[in-house]
Design an enzyme around this catalytic site. Structure first.
Site, PDB file in Angstrom:
ATOM      1  N   MET A  64       0.827  -1.201   0.000  1.00 51.18           N
ATOM      2  CA  MET A  64       0.000   0.000   0.000  1.00 51.18           C
ATOM      3  C   MET A  64       0.871   1.265   0.000  1.00 51.18           C
ATOM      4  SD  MET A  64      -2.835  -1.543  -0.219  1.00 51.18           S
ATOM      5  CE  MET A  64      -3.390  -3.225   0.046  1.00 51.18           C
ATOM      6  N   SER A  65       0.557   2.232   0.836  1.00 49.38           N
ATOM      7  CA  SER A  65       1.235   3.527   0.763  1.00 49.38           C
ATOM      8  C   SER A  65       2.646   3.522   1.321  1.00 49.38           C
ATOM      9  CB  SER A  65       0.400   4.609   1.456  1.00 49.38           C
ATOM     10  OG  SER A  65      -0.700   4.946   0.652  1.00 49.38           O
ATOM     11  N   CYS A  66       3.115   2.409   1.848  1.00 45.24           N
ATOM     12  CA  CYS A  66       4.553   2.317   2.141  1.00 45.24           C
ATOM     13  C   CYS A  66       5.353   2.507   0.857  1.00 45.24           C
ATOM     14  CB  CYS A  66       4.891   0.972   2.771  1.00 45.24           C
ATOM     15  SG  CYS A  66       4.195   0.711   4.407  1.00 45.24           S
ATOM     16  N   LYS A  68       5.060   4.864  -1.106  1.00 43.47           N
ATOM     17  CA  LYS A  68       5.404   6.284  -1.221  1.00 43.47           C
ATOM     18  C   LYS A  68       6.809   6.570  -0.699  1.00 43.47           C
ATOM     19  CE  LYS A  68       0.693   8.219  -1.031  1.00 43.47           C
ATOM     20  NZ  LYS A  68      -0.119   6.992  -1.005  1.00 43.47           N
ATOM     21  N   TYR A 156      -3.801  14.580   2.691  1.00 40.01           N
ATOM     22  CA  TYR A 156      -3.227  13.389   2.076  1.00 40.01           C
ATOM     23  C   TYR A 156      -3.674  13.191   0.627  1.00 40.01           C
ATOM     24  CZ  TYR A 156      -1.528   8.549   2.033  1.00 40.01           C
ATOM     25  OH  TYR A 156      -0.853   7.374   1.749  1.00 40.01           O
TER      26      TYR A 156
END
Length: 394
Positions: A64-66, A68, A156
């Protein structure tokens, strides 16, 4: 529940806290910690219930957003080579971006979720599946007027963070974020970490699952309205649409099409060992590789959004202390404690997280296949963070 794997002397409390927390999770997880370039914790526990097998050492999962955090690392490496200036207008690299009030938007605004493009307008016709492909949604972002003046507020950007930075990276390097990451980060460090998963790695994937169904777009709008937000404003409609599309994409990412695509905001596939190793190599040398210079790390973890206020009435959506950003990274707060002051990293939906703490020379990552939604406090499966804090302070 027992955790299998390796733990160095002095980190037994981390192992025990990890195992105890995972006992209440019907899925599986991995936890890895590096200290001064050496692996000191490498654990796994639980199951991949979709495939009816243990969540083992070879398991990989959408983080997921890890993702980023990896995208930010790519931008920082290009900045070190003089290809990107954080302070420069985005239009210096992407001239077509300078329309509809975005002519003075800066690269650091993209990295700090403050550019005012948290999603596409609902009227754009861009679908959640279109967000897998730049040519299907980037023109809408390029032409879009921001929902607040760039650099004045922060909220976000769940998917557009990656889309916007990916185009800047492509313009200055001729390569996508995934390609730069693969050549300059994954390969030198030998990571099992991809943005765009090769077909041959598919059998290793532990699909994610939600113990309880997420809200429908209508329920989401009702929930937000109940928190006092005027859902009729363009700002609210864009944000609600972004939340809804992100929820749809999370489901789609259990398909081969979505894992094969390049979504540098959220479809990275990795194990905890690789995510932790990436952060360890940002703050020090690991296996002869250091990804970022110390001065770059200091820039990355310098607060950029501290003086910004929430746009409109979006502050009513905040749980706990506000999220604050440096250049691409989150900082510790009550719901994401990490190792306290000095830490920087990025969490991902469902409880994934990766971070580093330069002062103690520590990097850690937790990856799971359960999409646990926790509001108002830390994920209970992160109990190991407190024990890790004790271990590195000893």
């Amino acid at each position: 529940m027992k955790a299998s794997g390796y733990v160095a002397r002095g980190y037994e409390g981390v192992r025990d806290a990890f195992a105890h927390a995972q006992a209440n999770d019907e899925g599986g997880a991995q936890l890895c910690v590096y200290r001064r370039g050496q692996k000191v914790v490498d654990l796994r526990a639980g199951r991949d219930p979709v495939n009816d097998r243990p969540y083992g050492e070879d398991a990989i999962t959408v983080i997921m957003s890890c993702t980023k955090g990896a995208t930010a690392a790519v931008v920082h490496r290009l900045a070190e080579r003089g290809l990107i200036d954080y302070e420069a207008p985005v239009a210096d690299y992407w001239p077509e971006f300078a329309v509809a009030g975005k002519d003075d938007a800066r690269v650091w605004h993209l990295m700090s979720h403050s550019v005012g493009l948290p999603g596409v307008d609902p009227e754009s016709g861009v679908t959640a599946r279109d967000l897998l492909y730049p040519d299907r949604h980037l023109p809408a972002l390029e032409a879009m007027a921001p929902v607040w003046p760039p650099g004045t507020s922060c909220h976000y950007h769940p998917i557009t963070y990656g889309s916007l930075l990916n185009e800047v990276v492509r313009r200055v390097s001729g390569k996508s974020v995934a390609q730069v990451f693969g050549g300059e980060i994954r390969a030198p460090l030998g990571l099992d970490f991809w943005i765009g998963l090769p077909a041959k790695e598919e059998p290793r994937v532990a699909p994610h699952f939600q113990p309880t169904p997420g809200p429908t777009p209508e329920q989401l709008a009702q929930l937000i309205a109940g928190m006092g937000v005027d859902v009729a404003t363009r700002l609210a409609r864009v944000v609600i649409h972004a939340f809804a599309q992100t929820g749809e994409l999370i489901e789609v990412m259990n398909n081969r099409e979505a894992r094969a695509a390049e979504v540098p905001a959220g479809n990275g596939v990795a194990d905890a060992a690789s995510l932790a190793k990436m952060y360890a190599a940002m703050i020090g040398e690991v296996d002869g590789v250091r990804l970022l210079k110390p001065e770059t790390v200091e820039k990355a973890r310098t607060l950029r959004t501290g003086s910004m206020s929430s746009a409109g009435d979006l502050g009513k959506l905040q749980f706990g202390t506000p999220l604050q950003y440096g250049l691409g990274y989150e900082f510790p707060r009550d719901v994401t404690p990490m190792l306290g002051e000095g830490s920087f990293g990025h969490a991902g939906a469902g409880g994934r997280i990766g971070f580093a703490h330069p002062e103690s020379g520590t990097a850690a990552a937790y990856v799971a296949n359960t999409m646990l939604a926790v509001a108002g406090g830390p994920d209970p499966r992160w109990a190991w963070m407190g024990e890790l804090r004790k271990a590195v302070a000893a």
